[in-house]
Design a protein around this motif. Sequence first.
Motif, short mmCIF file in Angstrom:
data_model
loop_
_atom_site.label_atom_id
_atom_site.label_comp_id
_atom_site.label_asym_id
_atom_site.label_seq_id
_atom_site.Cartn_x
_atom_site.Cartn_y
_atom_site.Cartn_z
N VAL A 84 40.86 35.09 30.32
CA VAL A 84 39.69 34.98 29.39
C VAL A 84 38.58 34.12 29.23
N TYR A 89 38.08 32.24 19.01
CA TYR A 89 39.15 32.89 17.82
C TYR A 89 40.21 32.02 17.55
N GLY A 136 46.66 34.15 29.81
CA GLY A 136 45.57 34.80 29.16
C GLY A 136 44.34 33.81 29.01
N LYS A 140 40.73 41.92 29.88
CA LYS A 140 41.35 42.96 29.09
C LYS A 140 42.79 42.43 29.18
N ILE A 200 43.25 39.18 27.33
CA ILE A 200 43.22 39.66 25.83
C ILE A 200 44.43 40.16 25.37
#
Length: 95
Positions: free
Chosen positions: A70, A78, A66, A19, A22
């Motif tokens: 992740v 993405y 990040g 989290k 993200i």
Amino acid sequence: MEKELLINENKQKKPFLFKLGIGLLIFYPILWGFAAIVPFIPFPTSIKATIITACIIVGEIFFLIGVAFVGKEVVTKYKSKLNPKNWRKKNDRQQ
């Protein structure tokens, strides 16, 4: 028994880091957008240059952290969705 505790402890840490990763990836383009807006703010040029440089450097650091939290696969997924070249392919498949 000790292995079970370690596994449970790792499972509890992973969602938070995911989290956080993200959140950093979401904050990354916001910093770049802010860097694009700063030239229109009525500050002295030296302060504008400092703010823009800081936004770009901090944004890139947030992006790298990040990605580390992740995972490369999620970031690649993405990025492919955000690529305008792939938007038309998705619409053709749906029709």
